[in-house]
Write an enzyme that holds these catalytic residues in place. Structure first.
Site, PDB file in Angstrom:
ATOM      1  N   ARG A 213       0.846  -1.205   0.000  1.00  0.00           N
ATOM      2  CA  ARG A 213       0.000   0.000   0.000  1.00  0.00           C
ATOM      3  C   ARG A 213       0.886   1.261   0.000  1.00  0.00           C
ATOM      4  NH1 ARG A 213      -1.440  -0.416   6.447  1.00  0.00           N
ATOM      5  NH2 ARG A 213       0.099   1.133   7.061  1.00  0.00           N
ATOM      6  N   ASN A 342      11.672  16.016  14.197  1.00  0.00           N
ATOM      7  CA  ASN A 342      10.236  16.228  14.367  1.00  0.00           C
ATOM      8  C   ASN A 342       9.828  15.862  15.789  1.00  0.00           C
ATOM      9  OD1 ASN A 342       7.804  17.055  13.405  1.00  0.00           O
ATOM     10  ND2 ASN A 342       7.325  15.159  12.309  1.00  0.00           N
ATOM     11  N   TYR A 348      12.097   7.635  15.042  1.00  0.00           N
ATOM     12  CA  TYR A 348      11.902   7.660  13.586  1.00  0.00           C
ATOM     13  C   TYR A 348      12.989   8.515  12.907  1.00  0.00           C
ATOM     14  CZ  TYR A 348       9.237   8.254   9.189  1.00  0.00           C
ATOM     15  OH  TYR A 348       8.817   8.273   7.879  1.00  0.00           O
TER      16      TYR A 348
HETATM   17  P1  NAD Z   1       2.453   2.851   4.948  1.00  0.00           P
HETATM   18  O1  NAD Z   1       2.302   2.595   6.412  1.00  0.00           O
HETATM   19  O2  NAD Z   1       1.227   3.091   4.143  1.00  0.00           O
HETATM   20  O3  NAD Z   1       3.247   1.627   4.286  1.00  0.00           O
HETATM   21  C1  NAD Z   1       4.349   1.017   4.886  1.00  0.00           C
HETATM   22  C2  NAD Z   1       4.361  -0.452   4.493  1.00  0.00           C
HETATM   23  O4  NAD Z   1       5.484  -1.078   5.116  1.00  0.00           O
HETATM   24  C3  NAD Z   1       3.100  -1.185   4.965  1.00  0.00           C
HETATM   25  O5  NAD Z   1       2.512  -1.894   3.902  1.00  0.00           O
HETATM   26  C4  NAD Z   1       3.621  -2.101   6.031  1.00  0.00           C
HETATM   27  O6  NAD Z   1       2.893  -3.325   6.163  1.00  0.00           O
HETATM   28  C5  NAD Z   1       5.054  -2.349   5.578  1.00  0.00           C
HETATM   29  N1  NAD Z   1       5.885  -2.826   6.679  1.00  0.00           N
HETATM   30  C6  NAD Z   1       5.926  -2.330   7.942  1.00  0.00           C
HETATM   31  N2  NAD Z   1       6.738  -3.088   8.697  1.00  0.00           N
HETATM   32  C7  NAD Z   1       7.228  -4.083   7.894  1.00  0.00           C
HETATM   33  C8  NAD Z   1       8.089  -5.175   8.117  1.00  0.00           C
HETATM   34  N3  NAD Z   1       8.621  -5.421   9.321  1.00  0.00           N
HETATM   35  N4  NAD Z   1       8.365  -6.002   7.082  1.00  0.00           N
HETATM   36  C9  NAD Z   1       7.810  -5.777   5.857  1.00  0.00           C
HETATM   37  N5  NAD Z   1       6.977  -4.755   5.595  1.00  0.00           N
HETATM   38  C10 NAD Z   1       6.688  -3.901   6.606  1.00  0.00           C
HETATM   39  O7  NAD Z   1       3.471   4.052   4.829  1.00  0.00           O
HETATM   40  P2  NAD Z   1       3.867   5.005   3.593  1.00  0.00           P
HETATM   41  O8  NAD Z   1       3.374   6.346   3.911  1.00  0.00           O
HETATM   42  O9  NAD Z   1       3.545   4.382   2.294  1.00  0.00           O
HETATM   43  O10 NAD Z   1       5.448   5.043   3.799  1.00  0.00           O
HETATM   44  C11 NAD Z   1       6.362   4.281   3.052  1.00  0.00           C
HETATM   45  C12 NAD Z   1       7.778   4.732   3.435  1.00  0.00           C
HETATM   46  O11 NAD Z   1       7.898   6.129   3.210  1.00  0.00           O
HETATM   47  C13 NAD Z   1       8.104   4.508   4.910  1.00  0.00           C
HETATM   48  O12 NAD Z   1       9.463   4.134   5.024  1.00  0.00           O
HETATM   49  C14 NAD Z   1       7.882   5.880   5.515  1.00  0.00           C
HETATM   50  O13 NAD Z   1       8.637   6.068   6.688  1.00  0.00           O
HETATM   51  C15 NAD Z   1       8.366   6.765   4.381  1.00  0.00           C
HETATM   52  N6  NAD Z   1       7.840   8.156   4.408  1.00  0.00           N
HETATM   53  C16 NAD Z   1       6.498   8.422   4.252  1.00  0.00           C
HETATM   54  C17 NAD Z   1       6.080   9.753   4.247  1.00  0.00           C
HETATM   55  C18 NAD Z   1       4.642  10.139   4.038  1.00  0.00           C
HETATM   56  O14 NAD Z   1       4.346  11.334   4.033  1.00  0.00           O
HETATM   57  N7  NAD Z   1       3.721   9.212   3.860  1.00  0.00           N
HETATM   58  C19 NAD Z   1       7.001  10.773   4.418  1.00  0.00           C
HETATM   59  C20 NAD Z   1       8.327  10.453   4.579  1.00  0.00           C
HETATM   60  C21 NAD Z   1       8.750   9.140   4.552  1.00  0.00           C
END
Ligand code: NAD
Length: 442
Positions: A213, A342, A348
């Protein structure tokens, strides 16, 4: 998630009201999907002296179909301006920046691009030249804040003699694929393995973690659309979503917790079945936000393990098993929290800033022939993660950048696809923000 303010400000009545009240009016970004087959506006190349980017930009322009101009005209609108400032070596010659942009900046079309080319400051011959070349960062970051209208402005330091290596980066920075990237500084030098710019991701073996996702799903969709063979990994609990994605896109689902003791071996086995990975995207990530004094040890440990410990260990396991192919690419998803810090995210931010150190060191040490490692640092991206943020904080996060809006998961995916391109071997050990030039950590 929809951005109601952006929609309102760009509607007939809304636009009028926003204008009358003096409120900001963010321009809807034009990404690859929206740009579609729209006629390409010309690119303009100019330079402070002789210039050294002519041949490579000619090829980039020809491949994209955009006409290339060498002389500014008040009658034309440009899709992109490329100004080679490599010959700005003192205060007097730096005036060329003023002379060119003072006129030309107004001729950039909506959603256009500006790229300033510089020489890596440490390659400058004199202290004054180094001052000016380093000064380009301030110039570009300021121009990016002035540009508006969905215009991205970047600085590209091209090592002397390595101009050819800049093709894939110029191609990305001048395209709709970089819609939410602005105010960035990218360095390009000679790659260890010269990849063909005409080749894309077709047939390459790509591993994406956290794939079911959000940003991970967007990365899977983009690579699959480009013809890559994708292994989509997520925790076993996300199997249903993964299976759905596999059914729709033909990708290979892999239910695996990256922190599990057997994860290294399982991944090596998956890599061998694919004949090795060309691209590994460490996207899986979690947050467990709480101020440090209240945070329990499990919250600290799980974030450190998922976001940093496990992907580092898996990188090592794949490397030691020879499971990353020649001219391979590793891209980690860091975060703006890692750059700026943050409230409530000490765990994080440590894990995400950790990637800045990791890519720097691993790129220097080397991970295999032609293998590069880079990170992207997303700012506010519209996903389930950010939809869960309380309204006022979410609104602030969305607006506090030069684009006045949040990014889309596809913006992160496009940036990863550029770094992972076979011809991007000259970009190594870097962190590129995908944040619309966020004010945080700027
Ligand atoms: P999300 O929570 O929608 O997706 C993260 C996915 O990682 C999930 O499907 C989850 O099941 C999977 N996951 C978690 N732990 C796991 C594990 N131990 N093994 C395998 N899979 C695992 O988050 P997102 O917003 O799509 O974020 C994706 C990446 O982008 C992350 O690393 C997040 O820190 C980074 N990020 C997101 C944002 C934002 O604004 N959404 C900003 C900066 C960084």
């Amino acid at each position: 998630m929809t951005d109601r303010y952006l929609e309102f400000a760009n509607s007939g009545l809304g636009g009028w009201m926003v204008g009358a009240l003096g409120l900001p009016k963010p321009a809807p970004l034009q990404r690859r999907a929206e740009a579609g087959a729209a006629a390409l506006q010309p690119l303009l190349l100019d330079s402070a002296g002789g210039g050294r980017m002519g041949p490579v930009l000619e090829r980039v322009a020809a491949a994209s179909g955009a006409p290339l101009r060498r002389r500014w005209s008040a009658d034309e609108r440009y899709g992109g301006l490329v100004f080679d400032a490599s010959d700005c070596i003192d205060v007097a010659s730096a005036r060329a920046l003023y002379a060119f942009f003072h006129q030309a900046v107004r001729s950039v079309a909506e959603h256009g691009r500006i790229v300033v080319i510089g020489t890596p400051p440490e390659q400058a011959a004199t202290a004054e030249a180094e001052a000016i070349q380093r000064g380009l960062e301030g110039f570009v970051r300021s121009l990016a804040k002035e540009a508006r209208r969905g215009i991205g402005v970047q600085l590209l330091y091209v090592a002397l003699g390595d101009e050819e290596a800049a093709a894939s980066t110029l191609d990305f920075l001048l395209s709709p694929r970089s819609a939410y990237v602005s105010g960035q500084v990218v360095r390009v030098s000679a790659p260890q393995v010269a990849g063909d710019q005409r080749l894309g991701h077709a047939g390459r073996h790509v591993l994406v973690t956290g794939a079911s996702r959000g940003i991970g799903e967007a990365i899977v969709r983009l690579f699959a659309a480009e013809g890559a063979q994708v292994t989509a990994l997520d925790v076993p609990a996300a199997r249903e979503d993964l299976e759905k994605l596999a059914g729709e896109l033909g990708v290979r689902p892999l239910g695996l917790d990256i922190t599990a003791p057997e994860a290294g071996q399982a991944l090596v086995t998956a890599a061998r079945a694919a004949g090795g990975f060309d691209v590994v995207v460490h996207n899986a990530g979690i947050t467990r936000d709480r101020t440090l004094a209240r945070m329990d040890a499990r919250e600290w440990d799980s974030v450190m393990a998922v976001n940093l410990g496990a992907p580092l260990a898996l990188t090592r396991a794949l490397q030691e098993a020879g499971a990353i192919r020649r001219n391979g690419r590793i891209v980690a998803v860091s975060s703006l929290s890692g750059v700026a810090g943050n409230m409530g995210q000490t765990n994080y931010a440590l894990s995400k800033a950790g990637w800045i150190g990791a890519v720097h060191r691993l790129a220097k040490d080397g991970l295999g022939e032609g293998v590069t490692i880079n990170a992207v640092a997303p700012g506010f991206i519209e996903t389930r993660m950010t939809a869960a943020i309380p309204f006022a904080i979410r609104e602030a996060g969305r607006r506090m950048n030069s684009m006045g809006q949040g990014g889309s998961p596809v913006d992160v995916a496009e940036t990863i696809a550029w770094l992972a391109h076979p011809a991007s071997g000259g970009v190594n050990g870097q962190v590129v923000r995908v944040c619309g030039q966020s004010l945080l950590g700027a």
